[in-house]
Scaffold this motif. Structure first.
Motif, PDB file in Angstrom:
ATOM      1  N   LEU A   1      14.303   6.180   7.141  1.00  0.00           N
ATOM      2  CA  LEU A   1      15.231   7.241   7.529  1.00  0.00           C
ATOM      3  C   LEU A   1      14.545   8.367   8.285  1.00  0.00           C
ATOM      4  CD1 LEU A   1      17.288   7.412   4.209  1.00  0.00           C
ATOM      5  CD2 LEU A   1      18.074   6.494   6.404  1.00  0.00           C
ATOM      6  N   ASN A   2      13.261   8.600   8.013  1.00  0.00           N
ATOM      7  CA  ASN A   2      12.529   9.670   8.705  1.00  0.00           C
ATOM      8  C   ASN A   2      11.872   9.203  10.003  1.00  0.00           C
ATOM      9  OD1 ASN A   2      10.503   8.094   7.675  1.00  0.00           O
ATOM     10  ND2 ASN A   2       9.395   9.759   6.655  1.00  0.00           N
ATOM     11  N   GLY A   3      12.173   7.962  10.434  1.00  0.00           N
ATOM     12  CA  GLY A   3      11.667   7.462  11.705  1.00  0.00           C
ATOM     13  C   GLY A   3      10.402   6.647  11.617  1.00  0.00           C
ATOM     14  N   VAL A   4       9.771   6.576  10.463  1.00  0.00           N
ATOM     15  CA  VAL A   4       8.538   5.800  10.304  1.00  0.00           C
ATOM     16  C   VAL A   4       8.870   4.305  10.320  1.00  0.00           C
ATOM     17  CG1 VAL A   4       6.609   5.273   8.760  1.00  0.00           C
ATOM     18  CG2 VAL A   4       7.422   7.626   9.006  1.00  0.00           C
ATOM     19  N   THR A   5       8.005   3.526  10.998  1.00  0.00           N
ATOM     20  CA  THR A   5       8.147   2.074  11.031  1.00  0.00           C
ATOM     21  C   THR A   5       7.052   1.431  10.189  1.00  0.00           C
ATOM     22  OG1 THR A   5       9.138   2.071  13.248  1.00  0.00           O
ATOM     23  CG2 THR A   5       8.139   0.015  12.494  1.00  0.00           C
ATOM     24  N   VAL A   6       7.453   0.573   9.260  1.00  0.00           N
ATOM     25  CA  VAL A   6       6.497  -0.180   8.446  1.00  0.00           C
ATOM     26  C   VAL A   6       6.508  -1.617   8.947  1.00  0.00           C
ATOM     27  CG1 VAL A   6       5.906  -0.996   6.149  1.00  0.00           C
ATOM     28  CG2 VAL A   6       6.896   1.294   6.443  1.00  0.00           C
ATOM     29  N   LYS A   7       5.362  -2.093   9.431  1.00  0.00           N
ATOM     30  CA  LYS A   7       5.248  -3.438   9.984  1.00  0.00           C
ATOM     31  C   LYS A   7       4.708  -4.384   8.911  1.00  0.00           C
ATOM     32  CE  LYS A   7       4.363  -1.560  14.598  1.00  0.00           C
ATOM     33  NZ  LYS A   7       3.465  -1.550  15.781  1.00  0.00           N
ATOM     34  N   LEU A   8       5.583  -5.233   8.391  1.00  0.00           N
ATOM     35  CA  LEU A   8       5.202  -6.155   7.336  1.00  0.00           C
ATOM     36  C   LEU A   8       4.588  -7.427   7.921  1.00  0.00           C
ATOM     37  CD1 LEU A   8       8.315  -5.868   4.993  1.00  0.00           C
ATOM     38  CD2 LEU A   8       6.082  -4.771   4.710  1.00  0.00           C
ATOM     39  N   PRO A   9       3.708  -8.086   7.172  1.00  0.00           N
ATOM     40  CA  PRO A   9       3.094  -9.324   7.667  1.00  0.00           C
ATOM     41  C   PRO A   9       4.060 -10.497   7.589  1.00  0.00           C
ATOM     42  CG  PRO A   9       2.363  -8.882   5.443  1.00  0.00           C
ATOM     43  CD  PRO A   9       3.201  -7.691   5.854  1.00  0.00           C
ATOM     44  N   GLU A  10       3.771 -11.539   8.360  1.00  0.00           N
ATOM     45  CA  GLU A  10       4.597 -12.743   8.324  1.00  0.00           C
ATOM     46  C   GLU A  10       4.469 -13.451   6.977  1.00  0.00           C
ATOM     47  OE1 GLU A  10       5.213 -16.884  10.917  1.00  0.00           O
ATOM     48  OE2 GLU A  10       3.841 -15.310  11.607  1.00  0.00           O
ATOM     49  N   GLU A  11       3.260 -13.465   6.440  1.00  0.00           N
ATOM     50  CA  GLU A  11       2.998 -14.040   5.128  1.00  0.00           C
ATOM     51  C   GLU A  11       2.520 -12.933   4.188  1.00  0.00           C
ATOM     52  OE1 GLU A  11       3.687 -17.078   4.416  1.00  0.00           O
ATOM     53  OE2 GLU A  11       4.092 -17.827   6.452  1.00  0.00           O
ATOM     54  N   GLY A  12       2.887 -13.039   2.924  1.00  0.00           N
ATOM     55  CA  GLY A  12       2.435 -12.058   1.947  1.00  0.00           C
ATOM     56  C   GLY A  12       3.184 -10.753   1.976  1.00  0.00           C
ATOM     57  N   ALA A  13       4.457 -10.794   2.334  1.00  0.00           N
ATOM     58  CA  ALA A  13       5.259  -9.558   2.395  1.00  0.00           C
ATOM     59  C   ALA A  13       5.423  -8.929   1.022  1.00  0.00           C
ATOM     60  CB  ALA A  13       6.625  -9.856   3.017  1.00  0.00           C
ATOM     61  N   ASP A  14       5.513  -9.739  -0.020  1.00  0.00           N
ATOM     62  CA  ASP A  14       5.691  -9.196  -1.372  1.00  0.00           C
ATOM     63  C   ASP A  14       4.490  -8.346  -1.787  1.00  0.00           C
ATOM     64  OD1 ASP A  14       8.177 -10.360  -1.763  1.00  0.00           O
ATOM     65  OD2 ASP A  14       7.322 -12.221  -2.530  1.00  0.00           O
ATOM     66  N   ALA A  15       3.299  -8.872  -1.543  1.00  0.00           N
ATOM     67  CA  ALA A  15       2.084  -8.135  -1.886  1.00  0.00           C
ATOM     68  C   ALA A  15       1.976  -6.857  -1.060  1.00  0.00           C
ATOM     69  CB  ALA A  15       0.854  -9.012  -1.666  1.00  0.00           C
ATOM     70  N   ALA A  16       2.356  -6.938   0.215  1.00  0.00           N
ATOM     71  CA  ALA A  16       2.291  -5.765   1.089  1.00  0.00           C
ATOM     72  C   ALA A  16       3.253  -4.686   0.613  1.00  0.00           C
ATOM     73  CB  ALA A  16       2.616  -6.171   2.526  1.00  0.00           C
ATOM     74  N   LEU A  17       4.444  -5.071   0.198  1.00  0.00           N
ATOM     75  CA  LEU A  17       5.426  -4.095  -0.283  1.00  0.00           C
ATOM     76  C   LEU A  17       4.952  -3.425  -1.572  1.00  0.00           C
ATOM     77  CD1 LEU A  17       8.724  -6.075   0.420  1.00  0.00           C
ATOM     78  CD2 LEU A  17       8.050  -3.922   1.494  1.00  0.00           C
ATOM     79  N   SER A  18       4.364  -4.209  -2.456  1.00  0.00           N
ATOM     80  CA  SER A  18       3.846  -3.631  -3.706  1.00  0.00           C
ATOM     81  C   SER A  18       2.741  -2.636  -3.424  1.00  0.00           C
ATOM     82  CB  SER A  18       3.324  -4.750  -4.616  1.00  0.00           C
ATOM     83  OG  SER A  18       4.380  -5.607  -5.020  1.00  0.00           O
ATOM     84  N   TYR A  19       1.850  -2.983  -2.499  1.00  0.00           N
ATOM     85  CA  TYR A  19       0.755  -2.087  -2.145  1.00  0.00           C
ATOM     86  C   TYR A  19       1.291  -0.813  -1.490  1.00  0.00           C
ATOM     87  CZ  TYR A  19      -3.559  -0.368  -0.022  1.00  0.00           C
ATOM     88  OH  TYR A  19      -4.624   0.418   0.353  1.00  0.00           O
ATOM     89  N   LEU A  20       2.268  -0.969  -0.617  1.00  0.00           N
ATOM     90  CA  LEU A  20       2.854   0.187   0.060  1.00  0.00           C
ATOM     91  C   LEU A  20       3.533   1.117  -0.942  1.00  0.00           C
ATOM     92  CD1 LEU A  20       3.611   1.632   2.727  1.00  0.00           C
ATOM     93  CD2 LEU A  20       5.691   0.227   2.766  1.00  0.00           C
TER      94      LEU A  20
END
Length: 263
Positions: free
Chosen positions: A189-208
């Motif tokens: 909502l504040n304009g920031v873009t989070v670029k997730l990986p093709e593989e391992g999106a679950d781990a990336a979201l938890s880390y974020l």
């Protein structure tokens, strides 16, 4: 053999009636004749009861039935009527039942919208399976997730469910953008873009989510957070954020430079 005087007119009438019935059958007019006769006999449809519809109007359903005020309940094809009602955009399934002498009961099960899909300049409501429902033209379902890009409709359920496991992060997502039909970007909502990986999106979201809770990263002067590399997180700063970062580094380096000059 005594032949009654009315035999000739009776036979003539029978012959004419048989000829008319044969002509109507060959010409395809028998159903219309049956409709007319049964309607005049008190079986004309005068009452239609519709249930289960909230997105589909009664008028839309009635138009599909093509009632004309003299439609006979006897000759009504309930299978054809059901198929016509089921062809409406919002209708998942329908049942049509005759209630003699003059009523029809229609029950519909409507589709459940899951997300709004933006494809080029078009906005469409889609089901959880990705099946299209109808163009999005009002604010009635504006609280649904917005998914963007080719292939996004069919993959929406997966990414929305994954992000929903992190409520603090999910509440900040404005849209889910499918990139190259391979991976996802989260537009906040504040304009920031989070670029997730093709593989391992679950781990990336938890880390974020953990990083945001600990540092408030997503609330800082950040343009993008790139998580496509497995071993690192890359942050792109806004021009103002970059300026502040550069000045902070200079301040940190001053004691080091001063110590170097003394030696």
């Amino acid at each position: 053999m005594h032949v009654p005087g009315y035999a000739a007119p009776l036979m003539t009438g029978t012959l004419l009636a048989a000829t008319c019935l044969y002509g109507m059958t060959v010409g395809g007019h028998w159903p219309q004749f049956l409709q007319t006769m049964t309607a005049y006999s008190g079986f004309a449809v005068t009452d239609v009861r519709i249930s289960g519809n909230s997105e589909t109007s009664d008028i839309d359903v009635l138009e599909k039935l093509d009632l004309n005020g003299w439609t006979s309940l006897v000759g009504l094809d309930v299978d054809a009527a059901r198929d016509q009602v089921a062809s409406l955009p919002w209708v998942q399934s329908a049942t049509v039942r005759k209630v003699y002498p003059d009523s029809i009961e229609i029950s519909v099960v409507e589709k459940t919208p899951y997300a709004i899909w933006q494809h080029r300049n078009d906005l469409v409501l889609v089901e959880e399976t990705g099946e299209l429902i109808t163009p999005f033209r009002s604010g009635r379902h504006s609280d649904l997730p917005l998914v963007v890009g080719e292939g996004a409709a069919g993959k929406a359920q997966s990414i929305v469910a994954r992000v929903a496991e992190h409520p603090a992060l999910a509440s900040r997502v404005a849209s889910y953008v499918r990139v190259g039909n391979r991976r996802w970007d989260l537009r906040l909502l504040n304009g920031v873009t989070v670029k997730l990986p093709e593989e391992g999106a679950d781990a990336a979201l938890s880390y974020l989510a953990d990083t945001e809770e600990a540092t408030g990263l997503l609330s800082r002067d950040v343009v993008a957070v790139d998580m496509r590399l497995e071993d690192r997180l890359v942050v792109q700063l806004t021009p103002e954020g970059l300026k502040q970062r550069t000045e902070a580094v200079k301040e940190m380096m001053k004691p080091v430079k001063a110590a170097g000059r003394r030696t």
